[in-house]
Design a protein around this motif. Sequence first.
Motif, short mmCIF file in Angstrom:
data_model
loop_
_atom_site.label_atom_id
_atom_site.label_comp_id
_atom_site.label_asym_id
_atom_site.label_seq_id
_atom_site.Cartn_x
_atom_site.Cartn_y
_atom_site.Cartn_z
N SER A 431 -15.77 -21.43 53.19
CA SER A 431 -15.26 -22.80 53.20
C SER A 431 -13.89 -22.84 53.85
CB SER A 431 -15.17 -23.36 51.77
OG SER A 431 -14.25 -22.60 51.00
N GLY A 432 -13.57 -24.01 54.40
CA GLY A 432 -12.25 -24.25 54.98
C GLY A 432 -11.65 -25.48 54.34
N GLY A 433 -10.31 -25.52 54.29
CA GLY A 433 -9.66 -26.61 53.60
C GLY A 433 -8.59 -27.32 54.41
N GLY A 434 -8.08 -28.39 53.83
CA GLY A 434 -7.05 -29.17 54.49
C GLY A 434 -5.73 -28.44 54.62
N GLU A 435 -5.51 -27.44 53.78
CA GLU A 435 -4.27 -26.67 53.85
C GLU A 435 -4.35 -25.53 54.88
OE1 GLU A 435 -7.01 -24.23 51.76
OE2 GLU A 435 -6.51 -26.32 51.44
N GLY A 436 -5.55 -25.32 55.47
CA GLY A 436 -5.71 -24.33 56.52
C GLY A 436 -6.31 -23.01 56.09
N GLN A 437 -6.61 -22.85 54.81
CA GLN A 437 -7.18 -21.58 54.35
C GLN A 437 -8.69 -21.53 54.60
OE1 GLN A 437 -6.21 -20.15 50.47
NE2 GLN A 437 -4.05 -20.73 50.61
N VAL A 438 -9.18 -20.31 54.82
CA VAL A 438 -10.61 -20.03 54.88
C VAL A 438 -10.93 -19.11 53.71
CG1 VAL A 438 -12.49 -18.97 56.20
CG2 VAL A 438 -10.70 -20.27 57.38
N HIS A 457 -4.50 -20.16 59.58
CA HIS A 457 -4.44 -21.50 60.17
C HIS A 457 -3.29 -22.29 59.56
CE1 HIS A 457 -8.04 -21.32 62.56
NE2 HIS A 457 -8.81 -21.01 61.52
N LYS A 458 -2.64 -23.11 60.37
CA LYS A 458 -1.54 -23.97 59.91
C LYS A 458 -1.96 -25.43 59.77
CE LYS A 458 1.17 -20.41 60.22
NZ LYS A 458 1.56 -19.68 58.97
N GLY A 459 -3.20 -25.73 60.16
CA GLY A 459 -3.69 -27.10 60.08
C GLY A 459 -5.05 -27.15 59.42
N VAL A 460 -5.65 -28.32 59.40
CA VAL A 460 -6.95 -28.54 58.77
C VAL A 460 -8.03 -27.72 59.47
CG1 VAL A 460 -8.72 -30.28 58.28
CG2 VAL A 460 -6.30 -30.87 58.06
N SER A 477 -9.58 -25.07 64.01
CA SER A 477 -8.59 -25.85 63.28
C SER A 477 -7.88 -26.79 64.23
CB SER A 477 -7.57 -24.92 62.61
OG SER A 477 -6.49 -25.65 62.05
N ASP A 478 -7.33 -27.87 63.67
CA ASP A 478 -6.57 -28.78 64.51
C ASP A 478 -5.13 -28.31 64.74
OD1 ASP A 478 -5.30 -29.40 62.15
OD2 ASP A 478 -6.04 -31.46 62.03
N ASP A 479 -4.85 -27.05 64.40
CA ASP A 479 -3.57 -26.46 64.78
C ASP A 479 -3.61 -25.80 66.15
OD1 ASP A 479 -5.07 -24.19 64.34
OD2 ASP A 479 -3.72 -23.31 62.84
N GLY A 480 -4.77 -25.93 66.85
CA GLY A 480 -4.89 -25.37 68.20
C GLY A 480 -5.37 -23.94 68.24
N THR A 481 -5.96 -23.48 67.14
CA THR A 481 -6.48 -22.10 67.11
C THR A 481 -7.91 -22.06 66.64
OG1 THR A 481 -5.79 -21.66 64.83
CG2 THR A 481 -4.18 -21.18 66.57
N CYS A 482 -8.66 -21.07 67.14
CA CYS A 482 -9.94 -20.64 66.59
C CYS A 482 -9.79 -19.18 66.22
CB CYS A 482 -11.07 -20.81 67.60
SG CYS A 482 -11.61 -22.51 67.85
N ILE A 483 -10.19 -18.82 65.01
CA ILE A 483 -10.02 -17.44 64.55
C ILE A 483 -11.38 -16.85 64.21
CG2 ILE A 483 -8.99 -15.96 62.78
CD1 ILE A 483 -6.73 -17.97 62.51
N ILE A 484 -11.63 -15.63 64.72
CA ILE A 484 -12.83 -14.87 64.38
C ILE A 484 -12.44 -13.91 63.26
CG2 ILE A 484 -14.58 -13.26 65.21
CD1 ILE A 484 -14.08 -14.38 68.04
#
Length: 615
Positions: A431-438, A457-460, A477-484
């Motif tokens: 799951s992913g959250g509004g605070e940026g955690q997975v 992640h620093k964004g949603v 994420s809307d912080d401009g990153t995709c993380i594998i």
Amino acid sequence: MSEDSVQELELISTIGFNGSVPHGLLVHPDGEHLIYPLGCTVVIENIKTHEQNFLSGHTNDVSCLAVSKSGKYVASGQITHMGFKADVIVWDFEAKEPYATFTLHKVKVEALAFSPSDKYLVTLGGRDDSSVVVWDLKMREALCGAPSALQSAGTVYTVQFMNTTDDKFVTGGNKTLRIWDVDRSNRKIRPQECDLGQLKRDVRCILIDSTDEFLYAGTTSGDLLQITIKTHLFKNSGPAKDKYSLGVHSIAMLKDGTIIVATGGGIVCALKAGTFKPIAQKECTLAGGATSIAVRGIGHQLYVGVNKGNIYRINFSDFQPTCINSCHYSGVLDVAFPHGCGDLFATCGKENIRVWVTDTSTEVLRVTVPNMTCHGVCFMTDGHSIISAWNDGKIRAFKPQSGAAMYTIHDAHKQGVTAIATTSDSSRIVSGGGEGQVRVWDISSNRQEMKAAMKEHKGVVTCIKIRANNMECVSSSDDGTCIIWDLNRFVRNQIIFANTLFKAVCYQPEETQLLTGGSDRKISYWETLDGSQIREMEGSADGSINGLDISDDGNYFVSGGNSRKVKVWKYNEGEVTHVGLGHSGDITRVRVCPNSKHIISVSADGAILRWKYPF
């Protein structure tokens, strides 16, 4: 590929009804078609076959509808932005094409009405416009206009023509009820206020009897007013004791003079004309506030639209309501198919999750969580549960057959759960959250336990996809990153940076590449091994890319976003092959069904569209 070679995607059906439009559900005089708004589109649906046609031409949401007595014309008005003018489009019903476009009112067209012989159309502007205009349909021009009410009165909401003459109509609103005379020779309209004595009412609907002897006005106070048209004098009001909760929002009259009222509290009731006494056993209560009522034929069937997005059919003989059209009444935020099955799909949005039969677009299951919004939905691969992400920070699981609650993970994310995915062995939820955690959750029949929380992640978190081997996942994420992420060690394997708010990400079937889309309108290909960019394409000319999905064979992918277009692309060539036009709101998600027969797209206006997969 040239624009000339791009083909149109075939739209099979829509699921949606904007029940918030006053008097927005109409029955065509032929008795065979329903007419109703969906975003900036007008839908014409055959009552028996459910075949749909679409009238598309408005630039923003349709705010009012009317059909002429002959059935030759349909008129629709829209709402637009402050400072802009709102169009009225008159449609040729048979040709399903615009007959005329009238542009005069500012910001919003509040209501419309045709004269009995199709000679005139009268249009009513909203509170930013406050004017009433009579249009000559033959000449396709404005005949005359005037302020819709005195300055001491408020907004005017409704308009209705007489039944026996083209030269009189009635308007009603906040502390105003006026009968107007059309003076064609002098190009003037002249109003006369109805004398209500000491009564002060906010009128929301008007009904005129077949002989033009009386007019009936439904009010927000929950009663009906009866006015003698010839003298403009108040005659009667009712019901005498119990007024209707939340006001009378729509009224209709049957051939025998019976009055049907539909109220904001969801009550539909038959009353005796003149006395306003309820007819025994002719009352029912619907789920949601009624906003429109339409009579079919001589009155043997009634169709009622409610603000919860449902359309009900009521047979007058037994007065039992049947829900014939159900849909989301606010934005649809996600869509998902069961693993390997294209026969069903689930959608989610405000307050509920719904499961639909793909071929028939019929609802078979609804799960409701009052006052909450579901941001994501997916099926466990084993088919035993529906997993959902909610804005109250909880992950909820439901049985797919009954919708019964199975378990709830409380405090899954502090700022709401915004994305969700499940592993192919049905043992884990990511799951992913509004605070940026997975976060990774181990799931068993009697226990749900957090295995790890990954914080980079620093964004949603907007989207999560898991590889087939369950060893890795990717989050956007809307912080401009995709993380594998490595799902064994719970650390980052690769990170992708871009100058965009990432909205969607998915693995190519071979899982060597990723596809992303976001607010910069670009669709990008990336290597999963090292996170390097392979290709970048212009995905849309005007708006964010919000949804992406790749076909099972990997040869094609589908995109959708704020341009309101569904596009089918060749994956290797990066070329658009088909474009689907039909959405009235921003597309939020798109999915290709597992058997590659259909494409499902959902949008912010509550619409669900089913397209034929073109290959």
